[in-house]
Write an enzyme that holds these catalytic residues in place. Structure first.
Site, PDB file in Angstrom:
ATOM      1  N   ASP A 145       0.851  -1.195   0.000  1.00  0.00           N
ATOM      2  CA  ASP A 145       0.000   0.000   0.000  1.00  0.00           C
ATOM      3  C   ASP A 145       0.886   1.245   0.000  1.00  0.00           C
ATOM      4  O   ASP A 145       1.669   1.446   0.940  1.00  0.00           O
ATOM      5  CB  ASP A 145      -0.895  -0.025   1.235  1.00  0.00           C
ATOM      6  N   ASP A 233       1.520  -4.806   4.231  1.00  0.00           N
ATOM      7  CA  ASP A 233       0.527  -5.320   5.167  1.00  0.00           C
ATOM      8  C   ASP A 233       0.560  -6.849   5.106  1.00  0.00           C
ATOM      9  O   ASP A 233       0.108  -7.458   4.142  1.00  0.00           O
ATOM     10  CB  ASP A 233      -0.865  -4.797   4.806  1.00  0.00           C
ATOM     11  N   GLN A 236      -3.089  -9.727   6.704  1.00  0.00           N
ATOM     12  CA  GLN A 236      -4.239 -10.367   6.072  1.00  0.00           C
ATOM     13  C   GLN A 236      -4.091 -11.875   5.976  1.00  0.00           C
ATOM     14  O   GLN A 236      -4.981 -12.562   5.477  1.00  0.00           O
ATOM     15  CB  GLN A 236      -4.477  -9.739   4.699  1.00  0.00           C
ATOM     16  N   HIS A 360      16.887  -5.830  25.019  1.00  0.00           N
ATOM     17  CA  HIS A 360      17.098  -5.381  23.635  1.00  0.00           C
ATOM     18  C   HIS A 360      16.555  -3.958  23.490  1.00  0.00           C
ATOM     19  O   HIS A 360      15.341  -3.745  23.429  1.00  0.00           O
ATOM     20  CB  HIS A 360      16.372  -6.342  22.678  1.00  0.00           C
ATOM     21  N   LYS A 539     -23.851  -5.072  31.293  1.00  0.00           N
ATOM     22  CA  LYS A 539     -23.716  -3.712  31.817  1.00  0.00           C
ATOM     23  C   LYS A 539     -22.558  -3.721  32.814  1.00  0.00           C
ATOM     24  O   LYS A 539     -22.590  -4.458  33.795  1.00  0.00           O
ATOM     25  CB  LYS A 539     -25.003  -3.256  32.492  1.00  0.00           C
ATOM     26  N   ASP A 541     -19.826  -2.190  35.514  1.00  0.00           N
ATOM     27  CA  ASP A 541     -19.831  -1.266  36.647  1.00  0.00           C
ATOM     28  C   ASP A 541     -18.504  -0.530  36.703  1.00  0.00           C
ATOM     29  O   ASP A 541     -17.568  -0.940  37.382  1.00  0.00           O
ATOM     30  CB  ASP A 541     -20.058  -2.067  37.935  1.00  0.00           C
TER      31      ASP A 541
END
Length: 829
Positions: A145, A233, A236, A360, A539, A541
């Site tokens: 790319d 890339d 993939q 390293h 949900k 907390d």
């Protein structure tokens, strides 16, 4: 307005209804839906072999791509309702749900994709076997790319470099001009390696090219560093990722195609991306350049000692020994690096196997953990250092095998070489092996007296989850029988990487989004919802957060306050993101000893603004980020997409990182399972979210409904009543909620505090003292001995019920909400 047309056709006995054939899908060229369907029918003979038996993910543009190449796009994995019953399909079990994918196995299915305006067809590098069985990948792919200031010609040069390395490995790649800006390279494999192994080798090759050509090549996912370079890339090849299928159209301004090419074509100075008419004419004249790609399958030449530690399938009675240092050598030039570069790997000694841990200092400080095994040093990189606390695992990234001679290497790798930087031996010695299996290693290490381990230590390395195709590993510090517990004793020295201070920022980054808010729902109302139109989540907390990941990680609270400094460990969220940048919506939680979120523990982190204090508390009260929505990817907002599509995107770009990032499941259409899970894990309740709802930043919407097992309320603290038992403390707090007419009294809370909390709260309120009550409706009995405070502080309480006039009964203290201010409080939620 496009003329509505409809007709029924039969393709190989499969009946398909076509409509709106004159709708223009590419306005810049006038290309219609009829043209798209015609293209897919005509290209099918050469396209189908590259798609066969692979799950198809589609990108749909029902209204067309737009004059400028934009347009509303839908990302669709599940086959969806209304699909013809003759479309072949297979199922994939994801972490929290099952998706049924279509297979592009016949011409009729390609025509149906065109009818649905599914312009882009994406597939992985593996196929289905019998039933829903996942076969190993049969090809490796690299996506080249171009960054800003770079074009197709530079991609060609990098493609030649990749081709050279692949040919050295016995692979013969085929180029594909991607139809967008760059080039894809495909090479066939013999199907003897897992996706993890293929992805690992692809990553190492990309990193090796970057090291050899740092001015031209980059393998980092960060878009900001790509200017003037070609990005390779490699990701993939991951089993969960997909690539645009060869011969698929692209949803760009012009109807360009991901077109397989010859290497001779790539040498042409007139090289360009091809559109659908170019491709049809070209295939008619020359055939398919990828037609021979599958010839590599089954001959064993595509992976001889290269594609991961599993090696090729043994086809001879006495196969030659596999050279496990091939990848190591492809990345190093013995004339330019002081590292040992032997011709082949050794066999090891007769004594106990050796280990070495090296510090390293490369572009980022990390530690390399190496164990002698089968004549090589099997290696992992530890970005966060060697764990010292058995309660806190660290990420371990598998790297290429190293020669045994590397166990004695210390020195500086020159700039421009792979791994450039200073390597020092942190500790070394021998180890006793307890277990070495695929996905798990357990060993007890005996280091030097002056080594970093501080003596004898036991570690387990393990692949996370049960999916052998997941490349992520962790390292865990185990207790020895003669150890007393705790964090390893006084002799254990923590690696420097584990002590790094939180990043400093010169100024707060502005918040791009405010979180979408939910209304309160009732448990019995859930049963009346159409289960096919809703998803149900847990949900959590904790504290709501909008997290921006780009060159750094920035965290904003619900009221847009930058709280990044309070949670320095969230810098690690970047390791959970498989994209250049994104904006996430989630909840910061602190888990208690029972494994459930503990809001009281989180309180210790929410008020911290001093970096040193935050760095200290991150070890005492570690937090996790629970991610449940994605608002932007690579600068493109996703808030207008339906919730169902955003969840699919979330699964694509964010993965769990043990102890730090969690992407929890969503229960599509299964409220009973959601309620059961929430109760079983001791969570606060569940969230119901409409599948077709967009994300509405900063707005409260009935498309999101929260149903709590225990009722909670946000309140404004307006005063306190003194305690007769403790002159420095308080008996109860007086509460209020905002209304259109000002603050309205909401009752008292007198339980849920410790003695020290009562004193600390009183000191805070005394600094806000005032003489008159700031709220209306306070009863005389409550006001008689009250001490009033300016209404600036928000808190959260539990309660059993509300009276008719809005008072909270049987309230219990939960804690302050420094992430909120009084205008944020809604008495209805």
């Amino acid at each position: 307005m496009a003329r509505t047309t409809e007709q029924r056709i039969s393709i190989d006995g499969k009946k398909l209804r076509l409509s709106n054939l004159d709708r223009v899908l590419y306005p810049a060229t006038g290309t219609t839906k009829r043209d798209v369907i015609d293209y897919y029918r005509r290209i099918a003979p050469v396209m189908l072999p590259h798609c066969r038996d692979r799950p198809v993910t589609r990108k749909r543009w029902p209204g067309g791509v737009g004059e400028d190449g934009g347009g509303e796009v839908f990302f669709q994995k599940n086959i969806g309702q209304g699909a013809p019953d003759w479309v072949e399909r297979r199922s994939i079990q994801h972490s929290d749900h099952v998706n049924e994918y279509p297979l592009a196995n016949d011409v009729a299915t390609l025509a149906w994709f065109g009818q649905m305006a599914a312009l882009e067809i994406h597939v992985p590098q593996w196929r289905f076997g019998e039933g829903d069985e996942h076969l190993p990948p049969d090809r490796i792919v690299f996506d080249l790319d171009p960054g800003e200031g770079v074009g197709l010609r530079e991609c060609v040069e990098v493609a030649r470099l990749v081709r050279g390395l692949l040919r050295d490995m016995g692979l013969d790649p085929v180029p594909v001009t991607s139809g967008s800006k760059g080039i894809h390279l495909y090479a066939g494999l013999d199907g003897t390696q897992s996706s993890e192994q293929v992805s690992g080798v692809a990553k190492e090759l990309a990193r090796a090219l970057e090291a050899d050509h740092p001015d031209d090549v980059i393998s980092s996912m960060r878009r900001s560093a790509r200017a003037g370079k070609v990005f390779i890339d490699w990701s993939q090849n991951n089993a969960s990722k997909t690539t645009i299928a060869p011969y698929s159209l692209r949803g760009r301004r012009h109807p360009h195609v991901a077109a397989p090419r010859t290497w001779r074509e790539l040498a042409s100075p007139q090289l360009r991306q091809l559109d659908l008419r170019d491709v049809l004419a070209r295939v008619k004249r020359r055939g398919d350049p990828m037609a021979g790609l599958e010839d590599a399958r089954g001959d064993g030449t595509a992976s001889d000692g290269v594609m991961g530690r599993g090696g090729p399938v043994d086809r001879d009675a006495d196969p030659p020994p596999r050279d496990r240092l091939t990848v190591y050598r492809t990345k190093r030039d013995a004339s330019r690096t002081p590292e040992p570069v032997p011709d082949r790997h050794g066999r090891g000694g007769d004594g106990p196997p050796s280990f070495v841990i090296q510090r390293h200092q490369a572009r980022r400080l990390h530690f390399d953990f190496r164990l002698e095994h089968e004549g090589v040093l099997v290696s992992w990189a530890l970005p966060k250092g060697v764990p010292t606390d058995p309660k806190r695992n660290h990420l371990a990234v598998p790297t290429e095998d190293h020669p045994l001679e590397y166990g004695e290497f210390e020195g500086e790798i020159p700039k421009g070489e792979y791994g450039a930087g200073v390597v020092e031996i942190w500790d070394a010695g021998t180890y006793e092996l307890e277990k070495w299996e695929d996905g798990e290693v357990i060993a007890t290490l005996t280091g030097r007296e002056d080594g970093g381990l501080g003596g004898r230590r036991k570690y387990a390395l393990f692949r996370t989850g049960d999916d052998p195709q997941k490349p992520q590993w962790m390292i865990h510090r185990m207790q020895l029988d003669d150890e007393s517990g705790g964090e390893g004793g006084a002799t254990t020295r923590e690696p420097a990487s584990a002590k790094r201070a939180p990043s400093r920022r010169s100024r707060a980054a502005p918040a791009r989004y405010r979180p979408m808010l939910a209304v309160r729902g009732e448990a019995d109302a859930l049963e009346r919802l159409d289960q096919n139109e809703w998803a149900f989540e847990m949900k959590w907390d904790g504290m709501r957060a909008i997290v921006t990941v780009d060159d750094k990680v920035t965290v904003h609270s619900r009221n847009a306050r930058d709280v990044t400094v309070s949670f320095p460990e969230l810098d690690g969220v970047v390791d959970a993101v498989d994209t250049e940048s994104c904006v996430l919506d989630g909840e910061i939680v602190a888990f208690g000893g029972n494994g459930a979120p503990d809001f009281g523990r989180l309180q210790r982190r929410m008020h911290v603004t001093n970096p040193r204090e935050a760095a200290r508390l991150r070890n005492e009260v570690p937090v996790s980020l629970v991610v449940f929505d994605v608002l932007e990817i690579n600068g493109s907002p996703s808030v207008e997409l339906p919730y169902a599509n955003r969840r699919e995107l979330l699964d694509e770009v964010v993965h769990d990182v043990d102890g730090l990032v969690l992407v929890p499941p969503a229960f599509d259409g299964d409220v009973e399972a959601a309620v059961d899970s929430s109760s079983r894990f001791g969570l606060e309740g569940i969230m119901a979210k409409r599948l077709e709802s967009p994300y509405r930043p900063g707005r409260r919407s009935s498309d999101w409904r929260k149903v709590a097992h225990v009722q909670t309320a946000e309140v404004v603290v307006i005063g306190w009543r003194p305690s007769s038992a403790d002159p420095s403390g308080l008996a109860s707090l007086l509460l209020a909620v905002p209304t259109a007419d000002g603050l309205r009294y909401a009752g008292r809370v007198g339980t849920g505090f410790s003695a020290s909390q009562r004193r600390e709260i009183r000191r805070s309120l005394e600094r806000l003292a005032r003489k008159t009550p700031p709220a209306d409706g306070v009863p005389g009995a409550d006001a008689r001995d009250a001490r009033w405070a300016t209404p600036k502080l928000v808190a959260e309480v539990r309660y059993r019920e509300r009276t008719a006039d809005g008072r909270l009964r049987h309230a219990a203290w939960r804690g302050w909400r420094p992430d909120k201010s009084p205008p944020d409080v809604n008495p209805e939620v």
